[in-house]
Design a protein around this motif. Structure first.
Motif, PDB file in Angstrom:
ATOM      1  N   LEU A  25     -15.428 -15.217  -8.533  1.00  0.00           N
ATOM      2  CA  LEU A  25     -14.102 -14.626  -8.326  1.00  0.00           C
ATOM      3  C   LEU A  25     -14.304 -13.265  -7.654  1.00  0.00           C
ATOM      4  N   TYR A  26     -13.572 -13.033  -6.569  1.00  0.00           N
ATOM      5  CA  TYR A  26     -13.849 -11.861  -5.744  1.00  0.00           C
ATOM      6  C   TYR A  26     -12.563 -11.105  -5.408  1.00  0.00           C
ATOM      7  N   ALA A  27     -12.728  -9.786  -5.238  1.00  0.00           N
ATOM      8  CA  ALA A  27     -11.637  -8.909  -4.827  1.00  0.00           C
ATOM      9  C   ALA A  27     -11.993  -8.279  -3.488  1.00  0.00           C
ATOM     10  N   TYR A  28     -11.064  -8.413  -2.538  1.00  0.00           N
ATOM     11  CA  TYR A  28     -11.168  -7.763  -1.235  1.00  0.00           C
ATOM     12  C   TYR A  28     -10.204  -6.593  -1.261  1.00  0.00           C
ATOM     13  N   THR A  29     -10.738  -5.375  -1.340  1.00  0.00           N
ATOM     14  CA  THR A  29      -9.902  -4.187  -1.486  1.00  0.00           C
ATOM     15  C   THR A  29     -10.237  -3.176  -0.387  1.00  0.00           C
ATOM     16  N   ALA A  30      -9.294  -2.247  -0.138  1.00  0.00           N
ATOM     17  CA  ALA A  30      -9.482  -1.333   0.993  1.00  0.00           C
ATOM     18  C   ALA A  30      -8.756  -0.010   0.766  1.00  0.00           C
ATOM     19  N   GLN A  31      -9.102   0.676  -0.310  1.00  0.00           N
ATOM     20  CA  GLN A  31      -8.652   2.052  -0.538  1.00  0.00           C
ATOM     21  C   GLN A  31      -7.132   2.216  -0.428  1.00  0.00           C
ATOM     22  N   GLY A  32      -6.394   1.321  -1.049  1.00  0.00           N
ATOM     23  CA  GLY A  32      -4.943   1.419  -1.063  1.00  0.00           C
ATOM     24  C   GLY A  32      -4.236   0.565  -0.035  1.00  0.00           C
ATOM     25  N   ASP A  33      -4.972  -0.014   0.917  1.00  0.00           N
ATOM     26  CA  ASP A  33      -4.385  -1.019   1.797  1.00  0.00           C
ATOM     27  C   ASP A  33      -4.240  -2.333   1.022  1.00  0.00           C
ATOM     28  N   PRO A  34      -3.487  -3.308   1.541  1.00  0.00           N
ATOM     29  CA  PRO A  34      -3.252  -4.540   0.781  1.00  0.00           C
ATOM     30  C   PRO A  34      -4.537  -5.297   0.435  1.00  0.00           C
ATOM     31  N   SER A 188      -1.825   3.580  -6.804  1.00  0.00           N
ATOM     32  CA  SER A 188      -1.053   3.377  -5.580  1.00  0.00           C
ATOM     33  C   SER A 188       0.410   3.326  -5.959  1.00  0.00           C
ATOM     34  N   ALA A 189       1.250   3.887  -5.103  1.00  0.00           N
ATOM     35  CA  ALA A 189       2.687   3.794  -5.343  1.00  0.00           C
ATOM     36  C   ALA A 189       3.125   2.337  -5.306  1.00  0.00           C
ATOM     37  N   CYS A 190       4.094   1.997  -6.123  1.00  0.00           N
ATOM     38  CA  CYS A 190       4.753   0.702  -6.019  1.00  0.00           C
ATOM     39  C   CYS A 190       5.748   0.781  -4.870  1.00  0.00           C
ATOM     40  N   PHE A 272       3.145  11.360  -9.540  1.00  0.00           N
ATOM     41  CA  PHE A 272       2.680  10.238  -8.718  1.00  0.00           C
ATOM     42  C   PHE A 272       2.379  10.620  -7.270  1.00  0.00           C
ATOM     43  N   GLY A 273       2.550  11.875  -6.919  1.00  0.00           N
ATOM     44  CA  GLY A 273       2.426  12.279  -5.525  1.00  0.00           C
ATOM     45  C   GLY A 273       1.058  12.051  -4.922  1.00  0.00           C
ATOM     46  N   SER A 274       0.016  11.955  -5.747  1.00  0.00           N
ATOM     47  CA  SER A 274      -1.335  11.716  -5.224  1.00  0.00           C
ATOM     48  C   SER A 274      -1.632  10.240  -4.993  1.00  0.00           C
ATOM     49  N   PHE A 275      -0.730   9.353  -5.393  1.00  0.00           N
ATOM     50  CA  PHE A 275      -0.974   7.919  -5.254  1.00  0.00           C
ATOM     51  C   PHE A 275      -0.931   7.521  -3.778  1.00  0.00           C
ATOM     52  N   ALA A 276      -1.715   6.489  -3.439  1.00  0.00           N
ATOM     53  CA  ALA A 276      -1.707   5.947  -2.077  1.00  0.00           C
ATOM     54  C   ALA A 276      -0.293   5.520  -1.689  1.00  0.00           C
ATOM     55  N   ILE A 277       0.073   5.748  -0.445  1.00  0.00           N
ATOM     56  CA  ILE A 277       1.336   5.385   0.217  1.00  0.00           C
ATOM     57  C   ILE A 277       2.582   5.897  -0.513  1.00  0.00           C
ATOM     58  N   TYR A 278       2.420   6.939  -1.322  1.00  0.00           N
ATOM     59  CA  TYR A 278       3.569   7.445  -2.077  1.00  0.00           C
ATOM     60  C   TYR A 278       4.664   7.941  -1.140  1.00  0.00           C
ATOM     61  N   ASP A 279       4.307   8.823  -0.190  1.00  0.00           N
ATOM     62  CA  ASP A 279       5.323   9.355   0.715  1.00  0.00           C
ATOM     63  C   ASP A 279       5.965   8.259   1.556  1.00  0.00           C
ATOM     64  N   HIS A 280       5.171   7.273   1.913  1.00  0.00           N
ATOM     65  CA  HIS A 280       5.715   6.133   2.668  1.00  0.00           C
ATOM     66  C   HIS A 280       6.790   5.409   1.866  1.00  0.00           C
ATOM     67  N   CYS A 281       6.515   5.191   0.588  1.00  0.00           N
ATOM     68  CA  CYS A 281       7.369   4.312  -0.220  1.00  0.00           C
ATOM     69  C   CYS A 281       8.653   4.971  -0.712  1.00  0.00           C
ATOM     70  N   GLN A 282       8.606   6.260  -1.038  1.00  0.00           N
ATOM     71  CA  GLN A 282       9.706   6.841  -1.805  1.00  0.00           C
ATOM     72  C   GLN A 282      11.079   6.746  -1.150  1.00  0.00           C
ATOM     73  N   PRO A 283      11.241   6.928   0.158  1.00  0.00           N
ATOM     74  CA  PRO A 283      12.593   6.759   0.707  1.00  0.00           C
ATOM     75  C   PRO A 283      13.133   5.344   0.490  1.00  0.00           C
ATOM     76  N   PHE A 284      12.288   4.338   0.688  1.00  0.00           N
ATOM     77  CA  PHE A 284      12.708   2.949   0.473  1.00  0.00           C
ATOM     78  C   PHE A 284      12.948   2.693  -1.018  1.00  0.00           C
ATOM     79  N   ASN A 285      12.083   3.264  -1.850  1.00  0.00           N
ATOM     80  CA  ASN A 285      12.198   3.070  -3.296  1.00  0.00           C
ATOM     81  C   ASN A 285      13.510   3.635  -3.840  1.00  0.00           C
TER      82      ASN A 285
END
Length: 316
Positions: A25-34, A188-190, A272-285
């Motif tokens: 069982l394996y995880a393909y991860t990339a520092q907060g990317d999908p 990471s931000a939701c 949560f401001g240090s989470f990955a993609i936080y600034d990206h997500c918050q307006p949509f959130n």
């Protein structure tokens, strides 16, 4: 917050990690990317979440080929978002699996979501010209489906709404490992622009009750012990509930969307401001939380035009 739209200015490539988190069982991860996940069975494999383009999926395939030559028979789409599904054609899989609600969302808004996501975060769509079109599931479940990779059992569950209406998880009973998609994030931000925020915590209860030994979240590092899995679930719950609570309070007080955004960020940024993609997500959130608190149950479709209008409004 950066004034550039969403993540159009984010061109920093991430380092990929390919890690075994359980037997085969394996995880393909990339520092907060999908993230993607891989389940290797007796005679074939399953990939969980396909990446955004066939060109990007080819990197997942190359990592799989480092550990097995078994064919990739199934691709599981945990939900409908373009960044997760549009690379599926690269795998040549016999079965493309998703929930019936995910299929309905692809039919309703798949094209608009594709255009919206590419416009927001172009780096995540490397090789966009290789996408042949929308990805259509051909194996669809309501609440549960069991797939056998030879003798290896994989249970796919739709536990309830959360990140979207149709999220599913994959559970490997022999290893007690789960692949959660974006229902769980780790540092990471939701992204909540298409979420059902009041239902999401209940869906997290189902994941916690399964008590996974290890878990691959939608974004962030693979989680390889029960304590860290529980921490990630708790952090995700905290993020979602804090977001919705602040929006609900603002709506009750008659605040505008912009006022709600400012009030919500005042509470959430320090935590949560240090989470990955936080600034990206918050307006949509905040836009989605404001709508849900105002009685809009079915998330409004995001289009490239709506994205830009909302972003401009929330910059003041």
């Amino acid at each position: 917050m950066s004034k550039s739209f969403a993540s159009t200015g984010d061109m920093t490539e991430k380092t990929v990690t390919f890690k075994e988190i359980g037997p085969d069982l394996y995880a393909y991860t990339a520092q907060g990317d999908p993230n993607s996940g891989i389940i290797v069975g007796d005679d074939c494999c399953m990939v969980i979440d396909a990446q955004a383009t066939p060109a990007m999926a080819n990197d997942v395939i190359a990592r799989v080929r480092q550990v097995t030559d078994k064919p990739i028979k199934y691709v599981l789409l945990t939900h409908y978002h373009a960044v997760r599904v549009l690379g599926a054609s690269a795998y040549g899989a016999q079965g493309i699996i998703a929930s019936d609600l995910t299929l309905a969302l692809i039919e309703e808004r798949g094209r608009q979501d594709w255009e919206s996501e590419v416009g927001r975060f172009p780096r995540l769509f490397r090789g966009a010209e290789t996408i042949p079109g929308l990805t259509w599931p051909n194996l669809v479940l309501d609440t549960e489906l069991t797939v056998f990779l030879g003798k290896r059992e994989v249970k796919i569950w739709h536990m309830g709404a959360g990140h979207t209406a149709g999220d599913v998880v994959a559970w490997v009973p022999d290893a007690e490992v789960m692949f959660s998609g974006d229902l769980v994030e780790y540092h990471s931000a939701c992204y909540c622009g298409d979420a059902h925020l009041r239902e999401w915590p209940e869906t997290l209860d189902g994941i916690r009750n399964a008590n996974p030994k290890a878990l691959v979240p939608g974004r962030g590092d693979a989680l390889t012990d029960r304590a860290t899995v529980r921490e990630a679930i708790a952090m995700t719950r905290d993020f979602v509930q804090t977001l919705y609570t602040q929006a609900e309070l603002s709506v009750a007080r008659g605040r505008s969307l912009k006022e709600t955004y400012d009030a919500t960020r005042a509470v959430m940024d320090p935590r949560f401001g240090s989470f990955a993609i936080y600034d990206h997500c918050q307006p949509f959130n905040v836009s989605r939380a404001f709508d849900e608190a105002s009685g809009v149950h079915h998330p409004t479709i995001w289009t490239a035009e709506r994205d830009q209008e909302m972003w401009a409004a929330l910059q003041g």
